[in-house]
Design an enzyme around this catalytic site. Structure first.
Site, PDB file in Angstrom:
ATOM      1  N   ASP A   8     -43.414  -5.952   9.148  1.00 55.07           N
ATOM      2  CA  ASP A   8     -43.747  -4.774   9.956  1.00 55.07           C
ATOM      3  C   ASP A   8     -43.274  -3.575   9.140  1.00 55.07           C
ATOM      4  O   ASP A   8     -42.076  -3.325   9.037  1.00 55.07           O
ATOM      5  CB  ASP A   8     -43.018  -4.872  11.302  1.00 55.07           C
ATOM      6  CG  ASP A   8     -43.104  -3.574  12.111  1.00 55.07           C
ATOM      7  OD1 ASP A   8     -43.855  -2.665  11.717  1.00 55.07           O
ATOM      8  OD2 ASP A   8     -42.405  -3.481  13.135  1.00 55.07           O
ATOM      9  N   LYS A  70     -44.944   6.635   6.239  1.00 56.34           N
ATOM     10  CA  LYS A  70     -46.135   5.979   6.797  1.00 56.34           C
ATOM     11  C   LYS A  70     -47.153   7.010   7.294  1.00 56.34           C
ATOM     12  O   LYS A  70     -48.354   6.767   7.281  1.00 56.34           O
ATOM     13  CB  LYS A  70     -45.695   5.061   7.931  1.00 56.34           C
ATOM     14  CG  LYS A  70     -46.789   4.205   8.516  1.00 56.34           C
ATOM     15  CD  LYS A  70     -46.199   3.198   9.467  1.00 56.34           C
ATOM     16  CE  LYS A  70     -47.228   2.360  10.163  1.00 56.34           C
ATOM     17  NZ  LYS A  70     -46.598   1.370  11.049  1.00 56.34           N
ATOM     18  N   GLU A 147     -50.927  -4.030  14.489  1.00 60.32           N
ATOM     19  CA  GLU A 147     -49.621  -4.178  15.146  1.00 60.32           C
ATOM     20  C   GLU A 147     -49.720  -4.689  16.594  1.00 60.32           C
ATOM     21  O   GLU A 147     -48.983  -5.598  16.973  1.00 60.32           O
ATOM     22  CB  GLU A 147     -48.848  -2.856  15.085  1.00 60.32           C
ATOM     23  CG  GLU A 147     -48.375  -2.566  13.672  1.00 60.32           C
ATOM     24  CD  GLU A 147     -47.951  -1.134  13.426  1.00 60.32           C
ATOM     25  OE1 GLU A 147     -47.862  -0.350  14.402  1.00 60.32           O
ATOM     26  OE2 GLU A 147     -47.719  -0.780  12.259  1.00 60.32           O
ATOM     27  N   ASP A 169     -48.522   0.538  22.460  1.00 55.84           N
ATOM     28  CA  ASP A 169     -47.573   0.534  21.345  1.00 55.84           C
ATOM     29  C   ASP A 169     -47.297   1.964  20.875  1.00 55.84           C
ATOM     30  O   ASP A 169     -48.143   2.582  20.222  1.00 55.84           O
ATOM     31  CB  ASP A 169     -48.196  -0.323  20.218  1.00 55.84           C
ATOM     32  CG  ASP A 169     -47.284  -0.450  19.007  1.00 55.84           C
ATOM     33  OD1 ASP A 169     -46.202   0.152  18.999  1.00 55.84           O
ATOM     34  OD2 ASP A 169     -47.673  -1.169  18.069  1.00 55.84           O
TER      35      ASP A 169
END
Ligand code: AMP
Length: 494
Positions: A8, A70, A147, A169
């Site tokens: 992850d 990211k 994810e 999420d």
């Protein structure tokens, strides 16, 4: 068979896990923790620091530290750190490299392959940038996994009886909603939507802005010009936000934050949960539209969902949980059986186990998050693959020339729901030349889109009369040239 790890690669933290004895295990890192802060830094003597060590020196060395990279993945811009210009992929590669090395130490064998997760709503360029980061770190990325799908796998929701679940999420930098149908080991994504620029970092920034404004009012000092002070504000903002998930009030105390003619100036502020919620209500509002879109695209109402799964650290905020309750009319607390920070990595490890034939009986059917198409005359985008199409998929369409005698067509590939080129995301463009001269509308140009299980797009165009063909893998706007990729691999394997 050598292990494939699941990673992850988060905005705030990253986690590596591996399947052992059919169950995913989160690997404890060299420093003794299971979460690796997604922070990279360089010490004054040029030593590369990753994770806890980089985070620890961030306040003292803000110019030598990068976090939340990211959010820059898939962009062509460079990040300036320690007087070097680095691609976002290189910085992510430093994090992946550390996870690889620590996983090797744990497993006692080389680790060369990984499943890496990305937000479901990541574009093609962001997915390719993630794959390049893995390659630079010495990892073959055998699957880019979404994810929310990973989280659903990890929760191991019993798929024996048919089930419809919604995964909500909200992490440090991105927001995803996915609706999945589970039955007989098949995890089928029905619809996904999200916002690639919305996460806990935005809540932190709202607190930072509030603190900087108060400090300026009280002391007439603009902290925004002081990088070290801003780094301290950022850390204090996140700490206050996390505390306000459990408390109604918190105190933010930062001694010696600045100086004026009379000496050191300190920051001492009280922040209440209700003030935080007022400061961030515009962010909360942005969670609603993608959720409604995902429901509409799946053709469902809240009552059709059997379960709502909250994933990502930011879903611990009471206001976020309250919004979920308002929207779905029921409680949707994060599952307590599994640490929500580790769920995605565990799911990635399960998928790695499936690809390595260690785990049997699971099939993932994911979807493309956004429509894909090409520009035609008048700036109109013609969609060739619609969003939420199950992957892998292929779409074809025949186009023609718009001008008499035209020998070259410029093919511009777009991603997004808009039908207009200027409000869609340009993924790349290429030319098909050598078309025989003919009146407009005569040539037959067949454009084919292939999207693989990773959500990565390949486009080809062929002039059917002559067989002239051009292929591209999209993502050229941020792609690393092959020779640079080889050089970076050598550099980062050291
Ligand atoms: P993730 O990407 O899932 O690791 O989520 C990281 C984000 O969750 C960061 O913005 C954290 O500040 C935030 N976060 C973690 N714990 C909490 C909490 N208890 N309350 C509010 N936000 C949190």
């Amino acid at each position: 068979m050598p292990k494939i790890v699941g990673i992850d690669l988060g905005t705030t933290n990253s986690v590596v896990a591996v399947v052992e004895g059919l169950e995913p295990t989160v690997i404890t890192l060299a420093e003794g923790s299971r979460l690796c802060p997604s922070v990279v830094g360089f010490s004054r003597n040029g030593e590369r620091l990753v994770g806890v060590l980089a985070k620890r020196q961030a306040v003292a060395n803000p110019d030598r530290t990068v976090s939340s990279v990211k959010r820059k993945m898939g962009l062509s811009e460079y990040v300036s750190v320690a007087s070097r210009d680095m691609r976002p992929q290189e910085i992510s590669a430093c994090i992946l490299r550390k996870l690889k090395v620590d996983a090797e130490a744990y497993l006692g064998e080389p680790v060369n392959r990984a499943v890496i997760t990305v937000p479901a709503y990541f574009t093609d360029s962001q997915r390719q940038a993630t794959r390049d980061a893995g390659n630079i770190a010495g990892l073959e990325v055998v699957r880019i996994l979404n994810e929310p799908t990973a989280a659903a796998l990890a929760y191991g929701i019993n798929a024996a009886t048919a089930h419809t679940i919604l995964v909500w999420d909200l992490g440090g930098g991105t927001f995803d909603v996915s609706i999945l149908e589970l039955s007989d080991g098949i995890y089928e994504v029905r619809a996904t939507c999200g916002d690639n620029n919305l996460g806990g970092d935005d809540w932190d920034q709202a607190i930072v802005d509030w603190m900087a404004d108060r400090f300026q009012e009280q002391n007439d000092i603009d902290l925004r010009k002081d990088r070290m002070a801003m780094q301290r504000l950022k850390e204090a903002a996140e700490k206050a936000k996390v505390e306000l998930s459990a408390l109604a009030n918190t105190n933010i105390n930062l001694p010696f934050l600045s100086v004026n003619a009379e000496g050191p100036v300190h920051l001492d502020l009280n922040l209440s949960r209700s003030r935080l919620e007022a400061l961030c209500s515009h962010l909360l509002d942005r969670l609603v539209a993608p959720t409604l879109t995902a429901l509409r695209d799946a053709g469902m109402k809240p009552a059709d969902l059997d379960q709502i799964l909250l994933v990502g650290g930011s879903t611990r905020m009471p206001a976020v949980q309250e919004l979920v309750r308002r929207m779905f009319g029921r409680d949707a607390f994060p599952f307590t059986g599994l640490d929500p920070d580790e769920a995605v990595a565990r799911g990635a490890a399960i998928q790695a186990g499936v690809l390595n034939a260690e785990v049997k009986g699971i099939l993932l059917l994911d979807v493309t998050p956004m429509s894909l198409g090409i520009e035609t005359t008048g700036g109109v985008v013609s969609h060739i693959i619609e969003k939420n199409t199950t992957l892998p998929t292929q779409g074809k369409q025949i186009f023609t020339t718009g001008v008499d005698g035209q020998t070259v067509v410029n093919i511009r590939v777009y991603q997004g729901e808009s039908r207009k080129a200027d409000t869609s995301k340009l993924l790349g463009n290429f030319q098909l030349s050598g078309i025989p001269r003919a009146p407009k509308g005569t040539a037959q140009i067949e454009v084919t889109f292939d999207v693989d299980a990773n959500g990565i797009v390949q486009v080809s165009a062929i002039e059917t009369g002559t067989g002239i063909q051009q292929d591209i893998t999209i993502g050229a706007n941020c792609a690393i040239p092959a020779e640079d990729l080889e050089r970076l691999k050598r550099e980062y394997s050291a």
